[in-house]
Design a protein around this motif. Sequence first.
Motif, PDB file in Angstrom:
ATOM      1  N   ALA A  46       7.011  62.792  52.235  1.00 52.25           N
ATOM      2  CA  ALA A  46       8.060  63.677  51.735  1.00 52.25           C
ATOM      3  C   ALA A  46       9.430  63.276  52.266  1.00 52.25           C
ATOM      4  CB  ALA A  46       7.766  65.126  52.132  1.00 52.25           C
ATOM      5  N   LEU A  47      10.444  63.407  51.417  1.00 48.28           N
ATOM      6  CA  LEU A  47      11.827  63.277  51.846  1.00 48.28           C
ATOM      7  C   LEU A  47      12.227  64.616  52.456  1.00 48.28           C
ATOM      8  CD1 LEU A  47      14.369  61.395  51.773  1.00 48.28           C
ATOM      9  CD2 LEU A  47      15.009  62.618  49.670  1.00 48.28           C
ATOM     10  N   VAL A  48      12.429  64.638  53.765  1.00 47.71           N
ATOM     11  CA  VAL A  48      12.702  65.884  54.478  1.00 47.71           C
ATOM     12  C   VAL A  48      14.094  66.401  54.102  1.00 47.71           C
ATOM     13  CG1 VAL A  48      13.093  66.893  56.760  1.00 47.71           C
ATOM     14  CG2 VAL A  48      11.184  65.295  56.399  1.00 47.71           C
ATOM     15  N   HIS A  49      14.152  67.637  53.633  1.00 46.10           N
ATOM     16  CA  HIS A  49      15.439  68.228  53.277  1.00 46.10           C
ATOM     17  C   HIS A  49      15.289  69.742  53.163  1.00 46.10           C
ATOM     18  CE1 HIS A  49      13.370  67.732  49.416  1.00 46.10           C
ATOM     19  NE2 HIS A  49      14.122  68.717  48.962  1.00 46.10           N
ATOM     20  N   ARG A  50      16.409  70.413  53.057  1.00 43.82           N
ATOM     21  CA  ARG A  50      16.419  71.870  52.866  1.00 43.82           C
ATOM     22  C   ARG A  50      17.437  72.221  51.790  1.00 43.82           C
ATOM     23  NH1 ARG A  50      20.643  74.777  55.694  1.00 43.82           N
ATOM     24  NH2 ARG A  50      22.052  73.312  56.735  1.00 43.82           N
ATOM     25  N   HIS A  51      17.237  73.398  51.177  1.00 41.00           N
ATOM     26  CA  HIS A  51      18.150  73.874  50.144  1.00 41.00           C
ATOM     27  C   HIS A  51      18.763  75.218  50.491  1.00 41.00           C
ATOM     28  CE1 HIS A  51      17.011  70.782  47.196  1.00 41.00           C
ATOM     29  NE2 HIS A  51      15.800  70.913  47.708  1.00 41.00           N
ATOM     30  N   THR A  52      18.432  75.740  51.642  1.00 40.29           N
ATOM     31  CA  THR A  52      18.958  77.033  52.044  1.00 40.29           C
ATOM     32  C   THR A  52      18.984  77.096  53.561  1.00 40.29           C
ATOM     33  OG1 THR A  52      18.770  79.427  51.638  1.00 40.29           O
ATOM     34  CG2 THR A  52      16.723  78.231  52.122  1.00 40.29           C
ATOM     35  N   THR A  53      19.570  78.141  54.097  1.00 46.92           N
ATOM     36  CA  THR A  53      19.622  78.361  55.538  1.00 46.92           C
ATOM     37  C   THR A  53      18.729  79.546  55.889  1.00 46.92           C
ATOM     38  OG1 THR A  53      21.872  77.491  55.727  1.00 46.92           O
ATOM     39  CG2 THR A  53      21.124  78.975  57.474  1.00 46.92           C
ATOM     40  N   LEU A  54      17.883  79.379  56.891  1.00 48.09           N
ATOM     41  CA  LEU A  54      17.018  80.476  57.323  1.00 48.09           C
ATOM     42  C   LEU A  54      17.752  81.384  58.292  1.00 48.09           C
ATOM     43  CD1 LEU A  54      13.589  78.689  57.938  1.00 48.09           C
ATOM     44  CD2 LEU A  54      14.369  79.931  55.892  1.00 48.09           C
ATOM     45  N   HIS A  55      17.478  82.674  58.168  1.00 50.00           N
ATOM     46  CA  HIS A  55      18.014  83.664  59.092  1.00 50.00           C
ATOM     47  C   HIS A  55      17.009  83.882  60.222  1.00 50.00           C
ATOM     48  CE1 HIS A  55      20.291  85.259  55.323  1.00 50.00           C
ATOM     49  NE2 HIS A  55      20.862  84.184  55.839  1.00 50.00           N
ATOM     50  N   PRO A  56      17.402  84.516  61.311  1.00 54.13           N
ATOM     51  CA  PRO A  56      16.475  84.734  62.426  1.00 54.13           C
ATOM     52  C   PRO A  56      15.162  85.366  61.976  1.00 54.13           C
ATOM     53  CG  PRO A  56      18.694  85.293  63.104  1.00 54.13           C
ATOM     54  CD  PRO A  56      18.767  85.012  61.627  1.00 54.13           C
ATOM     55  N   GLY A  57      14.065  84.798  62.420  1.00 56.79           N
ATOM     56  CA  GLY A  57      12.743  85.337  62.102  1.00 56.79           C
ATOM     57  C   GLY A  57      12.160  84.865  60.784  1.00 56.79           C
ATOM     58  N   GLU A  58      12.949  84.159  59.968  1.00 55.91           N
ATOM     59  CA  GLU A  58      12.471  83.722  58.659  1.00 55.91           C
ATOM     60  C   GLU A  58      11.763  82.366  58.742  1.00 55.91           C
ATOM     61  OE1 GLU A  58      15.517  85.703  55.420  1.00 55.91           O
ATOM     62  OE2 GLU A  58      15.930  83.674  56.132  1.00 55.91           O
ATOM     63  N   PHE A  59      10.813  82.181  57.832  1.00 54.47           N
ATOM     64  CA  PHE A  59      10.168  80.890  57.596  1.00 54.47           C
ATOM     65  C   PHE A  59      10.225  80.624  56.103  1.00 54.47           C
ATOM     66  CE2 PHE A  59       8.325  82.475  61.482  1.00 54.47           C
ATOM     67  CZ  PHE A  59       8.173  81.359  62.289  1.00 54.47           C
ATOM     68  N   MET A  60      10.240  79.344  55.707  1.00 55.16           N
ATOM     69  CA  MET A  60      10.138  79.014  54.297  1.00 55.16           C
ATOM     70  C   MET A  60       8.672  79.064  53.906  1.00 55.16           C
ATOM     71  SD  MET A  60      11.614  78.449  51.503  1.00 55.16           S
ATOM     72  CE  MET A  60      13.282  78.285  52.132  1.00 55.16           C
ATOM     73  N   VAL A  61       8.305  80.038  53.063  1.00 53.97           N
ATOM     74  CA  VAL A  61       6.902  80.331  52.775  1.00 53.97           C
ATOM     75  C   VAL A  61       6.630  80.234  51.279  1.00 53.97           C
ATOM     76  CG1 VAL A  61       5.053  82.042  52.962  1.00 53.97           C
ATOM     77  CG2 VAL A  61       6.782  81.883  54.763  1.00 53.97           C
ATOM     78  N   ASN A  62       5.595  79.502  50.922  1.00 52.03           N
ATOM     79  CA  ASN A  62       5.115  79.415  49.542  1.00 52.03           C
ATOM     80  C   ASN A  62       3.964  80.386  49.348  1.00 52.03           C
ATOM     81  OD1 ASN A  62       6.509  76.819  48.398  1.00 52.03           O
ATOM     82  ND2 ASN A  62       5.796  76.265  50.447  1.00 52.03           N
ATOM     83  N   THR A  63       4.050  81.191  48.272  1.00 49.15           N
ATOM     84  CA  THR A  63       2.965  82.085  47.887  1.00 49.15           C
ATOM     85  C   THR A  63       2.779  81.962  46.386  1.00 49.15           C
ATOM     86  OG1 THR A  63       3.549  83.646  49.645  1.00 49.15           O
ATOM     87  CG2 THR A  63       2.089  84.441  47.906  1.00 49.15           C
ATOM     88  N   GLY A  64       1.673  81.362  45.962  1.00 51.62           N
ATOM     89  CA  GLY A  64       1.469  81.133  44.538  1.00 51.62           C
ATOM     90  C   GLY A  64       2.566  80.242  43.985  1.00 51.62           C
TER      91      GLY A  64
END
Length: 215
Positions: free
Chosen positions: A48-66
């Motif tokens: 994978a090409l490591v990258h992000r499209h948003t900024t996480l706030h405290p306590g957040e994780f980038m989570v996939n559900t369905g």
Amino acid sequence: MSTPQDLFNQLPSLQDASNLFPTDLRNRVLLDLYSQGVFRNHPQYAVALVHRHTTLHPGEFMVNTGDVASPKIRTPESIHATSWLTLKDQPYEYASDVTPDETPVHDLLTALSGTISRLKVPQFSGIDILGIRYLPEIPSPGYVFSETRKCDRSSITSLQPKPDNLDDPGMVQSCWLVGEDLVDELVRVGCICINEDGNYHIQINCGKPVIGSLN
């Protein structure tokens, strides 16, 4: 102490990562990994090409559900890693409804780190721009997952025919299947991002990133 959110927010944007990984370097890296055969017995893991499209706030994780990916406040025990950096095998994306077999992760990252070092793949802020991603499913060749970001920082995925030209200047390849049993290919593009005013992110045969400005 650095948090998982701090680390995620240090990842490059899609464009920054793409600029550091031009086509000639990409081809050399993927062919090197193919020749090693390390991914051959693990078809659901991709480079994978490591990258992000948003900024996480405290306590957040980038989570996939369905079909939906979004920042969510979760405990680490309630989610499962699906994307990893070479940096201490650190996860940076997760899922709530998928539990990957993480047994091969360390060995795959070790092999990837060796290739990165040998071919002098650049870093972004001390972070390798290549990692690995677990693919819950691999759709048939000729189709793609088209992902569109919504206004609430989430994104939704739908299956679409694969674009004709994967090297179109408006697209960024961001995930690759290496060493799968491909009849006419050594390496298959796993994901591409389509840059159309930052509104669309398309992935071939995998995954769920988030699109848009880093906010």
